[in-house]
Design a protein around this motif. Structure first.
Motif, mmCIF file in Angstrom:
data_model
loop_
_atom_site.group_PDB
_atom_site.id
_atom_site.type_symbol
_atom_site.label_atom_id
_atom_site.label_comp_id
_atom_site.label_asym_id
_atom_site.label_seq_id
_atom_site.Cartn_x
_atom_site.Cartn_y
_atom_site.Cartn_z
ATOM 1 N N THR A 23 0.676 -1.048 0.068
ATOM 2 C CA THR A 23 -0.037 -0.006 0.089
ATOM 3 C C THR A 23 1.041 1.315 -0.038
ATOM 4 O OG1 THR A 23 -1.681 1.228 1.148
ATOM 5 C CG2 THR A 23 -0.294 -0.141 2.534
ATOM 6 N N SER A 24 0.350 2.357 -0.540
ATOM 7 C CA SER A 24 1.189 3.627 -0.206
ATOM 8 C C SER A 24 0.544 4.337 1.035
ATOM 9 C CB SER A 24 0.225 4.430 -1.255
ATOM 10 O OG SER A 24 -1.074 4.992 -1.425
ATOM 11 N N GLY A 25 -0.355 3.656 1.827
ATOM 12 C CA GLY A 25 -0.459 4.023 3.123
ATOM 13 C C GLY A 25 0.346 4.039 4.196
ATOM 14 N N GLU A 26 0.398 4.771 5.254
ATOM 15 C CA GLU A 26 1.462 4.723 6.338
ATOM 16 C C GLU A 26 0.716 4.323 7.761
ATOM 17 O OE1 GLU A 26 4.595 5.272 5.875
ATOM 18 O OE2 GLU A 26 4.621 5.804 3.825
ATOM 19 N N ILE A 27 1.408 3.285 8.123
ATOM 20 C CA ILE A 27 1.166 2.891 9.463
ATOM 21 C C ILE A 27 2.140 3.069 10.758
ATOM 22 C CG2 ILE A 27 0.470 0.731 11.042
ATOM 23 C CD1 ILE A 27 -0.506 -0.590 8.318
ATOM 24 N N LYS A 28 1.585 3.546 11.634
ATOM 25 C CA LYS A 28 2.601 3.901 12.873
ATOM 26 C C LYS A 28 1.962 3.396 14.246
ATOM 27 C CE LYS A 28 6.448 6.359 14.283
ATOM 28 N NZ LYS A 28 7.485 5.811 13.930
ATOM 29 N N VAL A 29 2.830 2.912 14.962
ATOM 30 C CA VAL A 29 2.578 2.555 16.388
ATOM 31 C C VAL A 29 3.253 3.514 17.504
ATOM 32 C CG1 VAL A 29 2.766 0.784 18.128
ATOM 33 C CG2 VAL A 29 2.250 0.264 15.817
ATOM 34 N N SER A 52 3.317 13.637 12.204
ATOM 35 C CA SER A 52 3.145 14.049 10.715
ATOM 36 C C SER A 52 2.090 13.161 9.964
ATOM 37 C CB SER A 52 4.398 14.621 9.886
ATOM 38 O OG SER A 52 4.911 15.486 10.536
ATOM 39 N N LEU A 53 1.460 12.339 10.680
ATOM 40 C CA LEU A 53 0.594 11.285 9.956
ATOM 41 C C LEU A 53 -0.459 12.018 9.025
ATOM 42 C CD1 LEU A 53 0.455 8.683 12.545
ATOM 43 C CD2 LEU A 53 1.193 8.360 10.255
ATOM 44 N N ASP A 54 -0.855 13.098 9.525
ATOM 45 C CA ASP A 54 -1.826 14.225 9.059
ATOM 46 C C ASP A 54 -1.122 14.975 7.654
ATOM 47 O OD1 ASP A 54 -0.103 15.764 10.649
ATOM 48 O OD2 ASP A 54 -1.756 17.157 10.978
ATOM 49 N N HIS A 55 -0.049 14.566 7.398
ATOM 50 C CA HIS A 55 0.596 15.206 5.931
ATOM 51 C C HIS A 55 0.880 14.139 5.206
ATOM 52 C CE1 HIS A 55 1.551 18.427 9.099
ATOM 53 N NE2 HIS A 55 0.921 19.321 8.118
ATOM 54 N N THR A 56 0.630 12.789 5.121
ATOM 55 C CA THR A 56 0.619 12.192 3.872
ATOM 56 C C THR A 56 -0.149 12.539 2.846
ATOM 57 O OG1 THR A 56 -1.224 10.492 4.783
ATOM 58 C CG2 THR A 56 1.052 10.061 5.578
ATOM 59 N N ALA A 57 0.769 12.104 1.694
ATOM 60 C CA ALA A 57 0.186 12.651 0.548
ATOM 61 C C ALA A 57 -1.442 12.458 0.172
ATOM 62 C CB ALA A 57 0.957 12.261 -0.751
ATOM 63 N N LEU A 58 -1.946 11.195 0.563
ATOM 64 C CA LEU A 58 -3.207 10.856 0.044
ATOM 65 C C LEU A 58 -4.005 10.621 1.598
ATOM 66 C CD1 LEU A 58 -2.388 8.027 -2.308
ATOM 67 C CD2 LEU A 58 -3.198 10.264 -2.633
ATOM 68 N N TYR A 124 -7.729 0.180 -0.807
ATOM 69 C CA TYR A 124 -8.238 1.333 -1.390
ATOM 70 C C TYR A 124 -7.112 2.381 -1.779
ATOM 71 C CZ TYR A 124 -12.594 0.185 0.736
ATOM 72 O OH TYR A 124 -13.959 -0.280 1.195
ATOM 73 N N PHE A 125 -5.715 2.000 -1.170
ATOM 74 C CA PHE A 125 -4.546 2.539 -1.493
ATOM 75 C C PHE A 125 -3.478 1.757 -1.802
ATOM 76 C CE2 PHE A 125 -7.078 5.440 1.356
ATOM 77 C CZ PHE A 125 -7.225 6.455 0.713
ATOM 78 N N PRO A 126 -3.641 1.047 -3.157
ATOM 79 C CA PRO A 126 -2.498 0.212 -3.474
ATOM 80 C C PRO A 126 -1.232 0.623 -3.554
ATOM 81 C CG PRO A 126 -4.201 0.382 -5.293
ATOM 82 C CD PRO A 126 -4.589 1.274 -4.215
ATOM 83 N N TYR A 127 -0.229 -0.125 -3.622
ATOM 84 C CA TYR A 127 1.369 0.384 -3.463
ATOM 85 C C TYR A 127 1.297 0.646 -5.066
ATOM 86 C CZ TYR A 127 6.502 0.198 -4.137
ATOM 87 O OH TYR A 127 7.649 0.512 -4.087
ATOM 88 N N GLN A 128 2.161 1.843 -5.307
ATOM 89 C CA GLN A 128 2.502 2.448 -6.414
ATOM 90 C C GLN A 128 3.776 2.373 -6.429
ATOM 91 O OE1 GLN A 128 -0.055 3.866 -8.576
ATOM 92 N NE2 GLN A 128 -1.219 3.182 -6.756
ATOM 93 N N SER A 129 4.472 2.324 -7.922
ATOM 94 C CA SER A 129 5.939 2.033 -8.147
ATOM 95 C C SER A 129 6.844 3.177 -7.655
ATOM 96 C CB SER A 129 6.056 1.818 -9.596
ATOM 97 O OG SER A 129 5.783 2.924 -10.178
ATOM 98 N N ASP A 130 6.130 4.395 -7.522
ATOM 99 C CA ASP A 130 6.940 5.504 -7.163
ATOM 100 C C ASP A 130 6.516 5.979 -5.544
ATOM 101 O OD1 ASP A 130 4.111 6.516 -7.373
ATOM 102 O OD2 ASP A 130 4.740 8.310 -8.320
ATOM 103 N N ASP A 131 6.040 5.043 -4.948
ATOM 104 C CA ASP A 131 5.816 5.012 -3.422
ATOM 105 C C ASP A 131 7.082 5.444 -2.701
ATOM 106 O OD1 ASP A 131 4.008 5.024 -1.043
ATOM 107 O OD2 ASP A 131 4.937 3.259 -0.405
ATOM 108 N N VAL A 132 6.794 6.367 -1.717
ATOM 109 C CA VAL A 132 7.931 6.591 -0.711
ATOM 110 C C VAL A 132 7.465 6.419 0.585
ATOM 111 C CG1 VAL A 132 9.143 8.643 0.309
ATOM 112 C CG2 VAL A 132 8.706 8.366 -2.479
ATOM 113 N N ASN A 133 8.322 5.829 1.298
ATOM 114 C CA ASN A 133 7.799 5.539 3.038
ATOM 115 C C ASN A 133 7.927 6.875 3.700
ATOM 116 O OD1 ASN A 133 7.226 4.291 5.238
ATOM 117 N ND2 ASN A 133 9.384 3.446 5.664
ATOM 118 N N GLU A 134 6.830 7.575 3.632
ATOM 119 C CA GLU A 134 6.622 8.857 4.384
ATOM 120 C C GLU A 134 7.044 9.101 5.819
ATOM 121 O OE1 GLU A 134 3.425 11.301 2.455
ATOM 122 O OE2 GLU A 134 2.794 9.406 1.928
#
Length: 145
Positions: A23-29, A52-58, A124-134
């Motif tokens: 996914t292009s999503g970000e998960i944090k603990v 900064s989880l409120d600043h992810t691109a999507l 809903y947010f599949p991995y994209q080839s240009d994905d960056v671990n934000e």
């Protein structure tokens, strides 16, 4: 206070890493000794912004907040993912985690919830080839003594 062993930390960060591979999503603990506000949800909202989880691109960040001494937790999904899965999804996640937490299997419950969040993010947010671990996959800690 030692919250997780090194092996437990590794299991959690591996769960995050594996979930984010799809996914292009970000998960944090984020883990704290105690909640500094009246509600773990309100504290989680603060931490969400601080990390900064409120600043992810999507707008597809997810935070798992744990307050160890208070035995409280919260799960927050940013606007993008929340609009897709709705409140019912987060309630199911909480229910799953609570079941495991009450039986003393905190790491297992957290890892399974991370996996579920990853599956929803992938849908809903599949991995994209240009994905960056934000956002770093490492667990963040606050007020742990």
């Amino acid at each position: 206070m030692k919250v997780f062993s090194e092996a437990e930390k590794e299991r959690i960060t591996t769960a995050i890493h594996n979930a984010e591979l799809k996914t292009s999503g970000e998960i944090k603990v984020h883990v704290e000794n105690n909640c500094s506000l009246d509600s773990p949800v309100e504290r989680a909202k603060e931490v969400f912004c601080l990390l900064s989880l409120d600043h992810t691109a999507l707008r597809n960040g997810v935070l798992f907040y744990l307050s160890i001494s208070d035995r409280q937790f919260a799960i927050l999904g940013d606007q993008g993912i929340h609009e897709k899965v709705g409140s019912g999804f987060w309630e199911e996640e909480k229910k799953l985690m609570l079941e495991y937490f009450q039986s003393g299997n905190t790491v297992e419950g957290l890892s399974l919830a991370i996996e579920m969040a990853g599956e929803a993010l992938q849908k809903y947010f599949p991995y994209q080839s240009d994905d960056v671990n934000e956002i770093s996959n490492d667990i963040s800690f606050g007020n742990i003594k």
